[in-house]
Scaffold this motif. Structure first.
Motif, mmCIF file in Angstrom:
data_model
loop_
_atom_site.group_PDB
_atom_site.id
_atom_site.type_symbol
_atom_site.label_atom_id
_atom_site.label_comp_id
_atom_site.label_asym_id
_atom_site.label_seq_id
_atom_site.Cartn_x
_atom_site.Cartn_y
_atom_site.Cartn_z
ATOM 1 N N SER A 296 -44.664 7.324 -20.551
ATOM 2 C CA SER A 296 -43.914 7.307 -19.301
ATOM 3 C C SER A 296 -44.126 5.976 -18.578
ATOM 4 O O SER A 296 -45.020 5.202 -18.927
ATOM 5 N N ARG A 315 -42.447 8.086 -11.335
ATOM 6 C CA ARG A 315 -42.703 8.136 -12.778
ATOM 7 C C ARG A 315 -41.400 8.407 -13.526
ATOM 8 O O ARG A 315 -40.648 9.315 -13.179
ATOM 9 N N ASP A 317 -39.639 9.602 -16.971
ATOM 10 C CA ASP A 317 -39.904 10.425 -18.148
ATOM 11 C C ASP A 317 -38.915 10.060 -19.245
ATOM 12 O O ASP A 317 -37.704 10.219 -19.074
ATOM 13 N N LEU A 318 -39.408 9.582 -20.390
ATOM 14 C CA LEU A 318 -38.536 9.165 -21.483
ATOM 15 C C LEU A 318 -37.783 10.339 -22.107
ATOM 16 O O LEU A 318 -36.708 10.154 -22.682
ATOM 17 N N TRP A 323 -36.541 10.446 -12.925
ATOM 18 C CA TRP A 323 -37.680 10.004 -12.118
ATOM 19 C C TRP A 323 -38.256 11.177 -11.338
ATOM 20 O O TRP A 323 -37.532 12.080 -10.926
#
Length: 396
Positions: A296, A315, A317-318, A323
């Motif tokens: 991340s 943050r 998140d792939l 976000w």
């Protein structure tokens, strides 16, 4: 007015203030002075932070709020402290810095603080001796250029602005074996901005700034467009961040326009396409991004014209391309640097805000250390090596 963080601070803020001298001693460098705790011995912004072999970090030059610096410092992860090292031959800020394949660091371009100035001078830092050696200057003066280390060991420096602040399209190649520069083909569009270029798995370099992203192919020495004008967001980007993700894609977020500040997009080298992803919750520019061990990405600090300097952290998140809010920094910071330590903590340093001015104190931010309750203080030995560094492009 200083803005307090609205969310829980998960930091482990192991910081001691250090009384920095604005006199010649800190600027001349080489005194052996050591900052206390995680404090830089001199406040700095508008500079690159470069990870050296063994996890040490080099801070070269920059601006202390009053003047352009030539002094340099090294962060030792084993002790968690900064100490001064040899000063550069030339004062500079908004310069490019690249770690070479042999572990040395090339610094080139930038400005020495003179109005509408730009530098062609280049020098190389040797971590073994803590000294700088001048090399041949670039053919063209460049303030705030973009630079990458190519797979063959050469350094490509592109764009920036000239002494009259006009954007440049020209590019140059540095050969570390000979210490000389040679002309590269000019890009189709003006380039520039620290950390606005990354090298992809296929060996090509992706440059993302302005309106048109471009790819440089070291095999052919040619440039090609990377997607449509303005990318998926259809906007000009400056003071944004360009981050190479673990899955090979490239995340671009933020910038100075209202559209750029509020959008994020990813580039796929496999398809050559740009795709809008979830919008950040807080618009920003002049922020820092850090890739965490779980893949991340943290987007930290920065600023926005509606709010000033920011403490907020998000943050990415792939897996979902979205976000989420993360606990805020202890202090709002714009034009900051951030790096990930081997134990999963993030070292946040430099920059400043409206209330405190320039910040010499650093923060040790531990992702996920707490949820909604105030975080308990933990020790910050800083004993783990540095594994990642990324920051947004810096402009005045």
């Amino acid at each position: 007015m200083q803005r307090l963080s609205a969310s829980c601070v998960t930091v482990v803020f192991f910081v001691f203030t250090f009384a920095c001298s604005a006199g010649p001693h800190a600027e001349d460098g080489g005194t052996g002075a050591v900052g206390q705790g995680l404090s830089l011995s001199t406040p700095r912004k508008l500079l690159p932070f470069v990870v050296l072999e063994g996890g040490r970090v080099l801070a070269s030059g920059g601006h202390d709020g009053n003047r352009t610096l030539r002094s340099c410092e090294v962060f030792e992860p084993q002790t968690g402290r900064w100490h001064e090292t040899g000063a550069m031959r030339t004062r500079r800020r908004n310069h490019a810095a690249v770690r070479l394949a042999d572990g040395r660091v090339l610094v080139t371009g930038g400005s020495n603080g003179v109005a509408m100035g730009a530098l062609a001078e280049a020098e190389v830092y040797s971590p073994a001796t803590g000294t700088w050696t001048e090399v041949r200057p670039m053919a063209e003066r460049r303030n705030d250029p973009a630079a990458v280390l190519l797979p063959d060991g050469r350094v490509l420096v592109a764009g920036g602005t000239d002494v009259d602040q006009r954007p440049l399209r020209s590019a140059e190649l540095f050969n570390p074996e000979t210490g000389t520069w040679s002309a590269a083909s000019a890009s189709g569009f003006p380039r520039g901005g620290a950390r606005t270029a990354v090298v992809l798995a296929n060996g090509k370099a992706l440059f993302v700034s302005g309106l048109q992203a471009e790819l440089y192919d070291p095999a052919t020495g040619l440039w090609e467009k990377a997607g449509p004008v303005g990318g998926a967001a259809g906007t000009h980007r400056l003071a944004h961040s360009v981050t190479l993700l673990p899955d090979g894609r490239v995340l671009v977020v933020g910038g100075t326009t209202a559209r750029a500040a509020a959008t994020a997009e990813v580039y796929s080298p496999e398809t050559g396409a740009w795709t809008l992803v979830g919008a950040p919750q807080v618009p920003r520019e002049h922020h820092a991004t850090v890739v965490l061990p779980d893949g991340s990405v943290l987007m930290m600090g920065g600023e926005h014209y509606t709010t000033g300097a920011l403490a907020s952290v998000e943050r990415f998140d792939l897996k979902t391309d979205t976000w989420s809010s993360a606990p805020a920094l202890e202090e709002p910071r714009e034009k900051l640097g951030a790096l990930a330590l081997g134990d999963g903590a993030v070292l946040v340093m430099g920059g400043g805000n409206e209330a405190m001015g320039m910040l010499s104190e650093s923060e040790r931010y531990v992702p996920g250390a707490c949820d909604v309750a105030p975080c308990a203080a933990r020790g910050a030995s800083g004993s783990e090596p540095v594994v990642e560094l990324s920051a947004a492009g810096r402009g005045e």
